[in-house]
Motif scaffolding. Structure first.
Motif, PDB file in Angstrom:
ATOM      1  N   LEU A  33      37.625  33.696  19.813  1.00  0.00           N
ATOM      2  CA  LEU A  33      39.502  33.488  20.331  1.00  0.00           C
ATOM      3  C   LEU A  33      39.523  33.060  21.871  1.00  0.00           C
ATOM      4  O   LEU A  33      40.125  33.054  22.493  1.00  0.00           O
ATOM      5  N   THR A  34      38.343  34.360  22.779  1.00  0.00           N
ATOM      6  CA  THR A  34      38.140  33.854  23.931  1.00  0.00           C
ATOM      7  C   THR A  34      38.406  32.323  24.386  1.00  0.00           C
ATOM      8  O   THR A  34      38.529  31.659  25.612  1.00  0.00           O
ATOM      9  N   VAL A  35      36.491  31.750  23.720  1.00  0.00           N
ATOM     10  CA  VAL A  35      36.052  30.315  23.894  1.00  0.00           C
ATOM     11  C   VAL A  35      37.206  29.543  23.525  1.00  0.00           C
ATOM     12  O   VAL A  35      37.989  28.212  24.662  1.00  0.00           O
ATOM     13  N   PHE A  36      38.762  29.539  22.619  1.00  0.00           N
ATOM     14  CA  PHE A  36      39.548  28.450  22.385  1.00  0.00           C
ATOM     15  C   PHE A  36      40.173  29.028  22.689  1.00  0.00           C
ATOM     16  O   PHE A  36      41.124  28.293  23.265  1.00  0.00           O
ATOM     17  N   ARG A  37      40.944  29.933  23.578  1.00  0.00           N
ATOM     18  CA  ARG A  37      42.176  30.015  24.661  1.00  0.00           C
ATOM     19  C   ARG A  37      41.576  29.128  25.782  1.00  0.00           C
ATOM     20  O   ARG A  37      42.432  29.459  26.350  1.00  0.00           O
ATOM     21  N   TYR A  38      40.679  29.399  26.770  1.00  0.00           N
ATOM     22  CA  TYR A  38      40.198  29.012  27.695  1.00  0.00           C
ATOM     23  C   TYR A  38      39.898  27.674  27.024  1.00  0.00           C
ATOM     24  O   TYR A  38      41.155  26.281  28.428  1.00  0.00           O
ATOM     25  N   PHE A  39      39.810  26.790  26.391  1.00  0.00           N
ATOM     26  CA  PHE A  39      40.088  24.932  25.838  1.00  0.00           C
ATOM     27  C   PHE A  39      41.544  24.776  25.792  1.00  0.00           C
ATOM     28  O   PHE A  39      41.741  23.736  26.234  1.00  0.00           O
ATOM     29  N   HIS A  42      41.732  24.365  29.399  1.00  0.00           N
ATOM     30  CA  HIS A  42      42.399  22.818  30.019  1.00  0.00           C
ATOM     31  C   HIS A  42      41.334  21.754  29.008  1.00  0.00           C
ATOM     32  O   HIS A  42      40.018  21.605  28.409  1.00  0.00           O
ATOM     33  N   VAL A  43      42.512  21.325  28.802  1.00  0.00           N
ATOM     34  CA  VAL A  43      42.528  19.966  27.985  1.00  0.00           C
ATOM     35  C   VAL A  43      41.822  19.017  27.719  1.00  0.00           C
ATOM     36  O   VAL A  43      41.118  18.547  27.172  1.00  0.00           O
ATOM     37  N   ASN A  44      41.457  18.468  28.842  1.00  0.00           N
ATOM     38  CA  ASN A  44      40.557  17.287  29.204  1.00  0.00           C
ATOM     39  C   ASN A  44      39.079  18.379  28.960  1.00  0.00           C
ATOM     40  O   ASN A  44      38.799  17.562  28.739  1.00  0.00           O
ATOM     41  N   LEU A  45      38.577  19.606  30.045  1.00  0.00           N
ATOM     42  CA  LEU A  45      37.565  19.734  28.955  1.00  0.00           C
ATOM     43  C   LEU A  45      37.403  20.081  27.248  1.00  0.00           C
ATOM     44  O   LEU A  45      35.572  19.917  27.192  1.00  0.00           O
ATOM     45  N   ALA A  46      38.185  20.223  26.833  1.00  0.00           N
ATOM     46  CA  ALA A  46      37.962  20.221  25.553  1.00  0.00           C
ATOM     47  C   ALA A  46      38.223  19.055  24.626  1.00  0.00           C
ATOM     48  O   ALA A  46      37.115  19.178  24.019  1.00  0.00           O
ATOM     49  N   GLU A  47      37.949  17.751  25.388  1.00  0.00           N
ATOM     50  CA  GLU A  47      37.988  17.108  24.956  1.00  0.00           C
ATOM     51  C   GLU A  47      36.981  16.358  25.009  1.00  0.00           C
ATOM     52  O   GLU A  47      36.245  15.611  25.070  1.00  0.00           O
ATOM     53  N   SER A  48      36.580  16.419  25.917  1.00  0.00           N
ATOM     54  CA  SER A  48      35.237  15.946  26.997  1.00  0.00           C
ATOM     55  C   SER A  48      33.929  16.390  25.824  1.00  0.00           C
ATOM     56  O   SER A  48      32.944  16.134  25.374  1.00  0.00           O
ATOM     57  N   ILE A  49      34.294  17.619  26.066  1.00  0.00           N
ATOM     58  CA  ILE A  49      33.085  18.723  25.317  1.00  0.00           C
ATOM     59  C   ILE A  49      33.250  18.882  24.033  1.00  0.00           C
ATOM     60  O   ILE A  49      32.381  18.705  22.862  1.00  0.00           O
TER      61      ILE A  49
END
Length: 278
Positions: A33-39, A42-49
């Motif tokens: 849940l904390t990892v999901f909240r972080y992403f 940070h939408v751009n980071l989520a798309e990259s990873i």
């Protein structure tokens, strides 16, 4: 009521075991849940990873706080999950009362089975909860990124064929191996207590944990032993991060050796139990 039922009930209600359950459940549920909240911030980071759940289940996500806490406390869990029920019996009238009712051998078998079975079931359930939560909130399994591809096991690794068939099969293999391993180490911790009959509660808890950390330190210190290091076997990130190829033969050798060590310790415990009033 049989010894086994009594011991399992005592373990379930043990404060030490309940603390372990609370910590493990917190890791299993809160970490993804904390990892999901972080992403989500940070939408751009989520798309990259990427947002593939295979990347973020707790055992794989080596950069998450949950993964780090789990690995740091793994050996501590092995000590706490004994519930120190043998120590408590030995230092009270319960021990003598129990072996008078039946036999010391039945009493010892019950202790070994109860801690082994409960620790296996407990960790298996907790890890499956983590997998469930992760696969529910990270539900974009169709997109693969370079970050995702870097998690693929090396060719020849014991998890490689399962990964090719379905990454979820690899998830289940590591979940099962971790549950088996904690069961082995909890039984080891119990056997150490049975062999030495420590008079101090903290010593009874710490000596098995320190011994396990010692074994781990030796295997961590020599790269030639990496393929026989059970902590390397239990961490899925190691399947791609280290150059050492761990095969199923290595897994069977390592788990078989630890099981054999437990059998030897149990045999010694039973040998010492010839005098039922010892």
């Amino acid at each position: 009521m049989s010894y086994l039922k009594i011991d399992i009930k005592r373990l379930i209600t043990s404060k030490m075991v309940l603390v372990v359950v609370l910590i493990l459940l917190s890791i299993a549920i809160v970490d993804p849940l904390t990892v999901f909240r972080y992403f989500s911030k940070h939408v751009n980071l989520a798309e990259s990873i990427g947002q593939n759940p295979f990347q973020f289940w707790m055992l794989m996500n080596s950069v998450s706080w949950g993964n780090n806490l789990y690995n740091i406390m793994f050996w501590i869990f092995a000590g706490l999950l004994t519930g120190l029920i043998y120590y408590d019996d030995k230092n009270s009238s319960m021990y003598l009362y129990s072996i008078i009712r039946k036999t010391k051998i039945k009493y010892l078998i019950s202790k070994i089975l109860s801690v082994g079975l409960l620790s296996f079931v407990l960790l298996l359930l907790v890890l499956e909860i983590n997998v469930f939560v992760t696969y529910v909130i990270f539900n974009d399994g169709s997109v693969t990124t370079d970050s995702y591809n870097r998690l693929a096991p090396h060719v020849g690794h014991f998890a490689y064929k399962a990964y090719l068939s379905s990454p979820f099969k690899m998830v289940q293999i590591y979940t099962f191996l971790n549950a088996i391993a904690i069961s082995i180490f909890v039984v080891f911790s119990l056997c150490i207590n049975m062999l030495f009959n420590f008079s101090n509660r903290y010593v009874a808890l710490l000596i098995p944990i320190i011994s396990l950390y010692g074994f781990n330190f030796i295997f961590d210190s020599y790269p030639v032993l990496f393929k026989y290091n059970i902590r390397m076997i239990l961490q899925p990130r190691a399947a791609s991060a280290i150059t050492t190829i761990i095969t199923w033969n290595d897994v069977f050798i390592v788990f078989g050796s630890w099981i054999l060590l437990n059998i030897i310790l149990i045999f010694i415990v039973f040998f010492k139990a010839r005098d039922c009033y010892e």
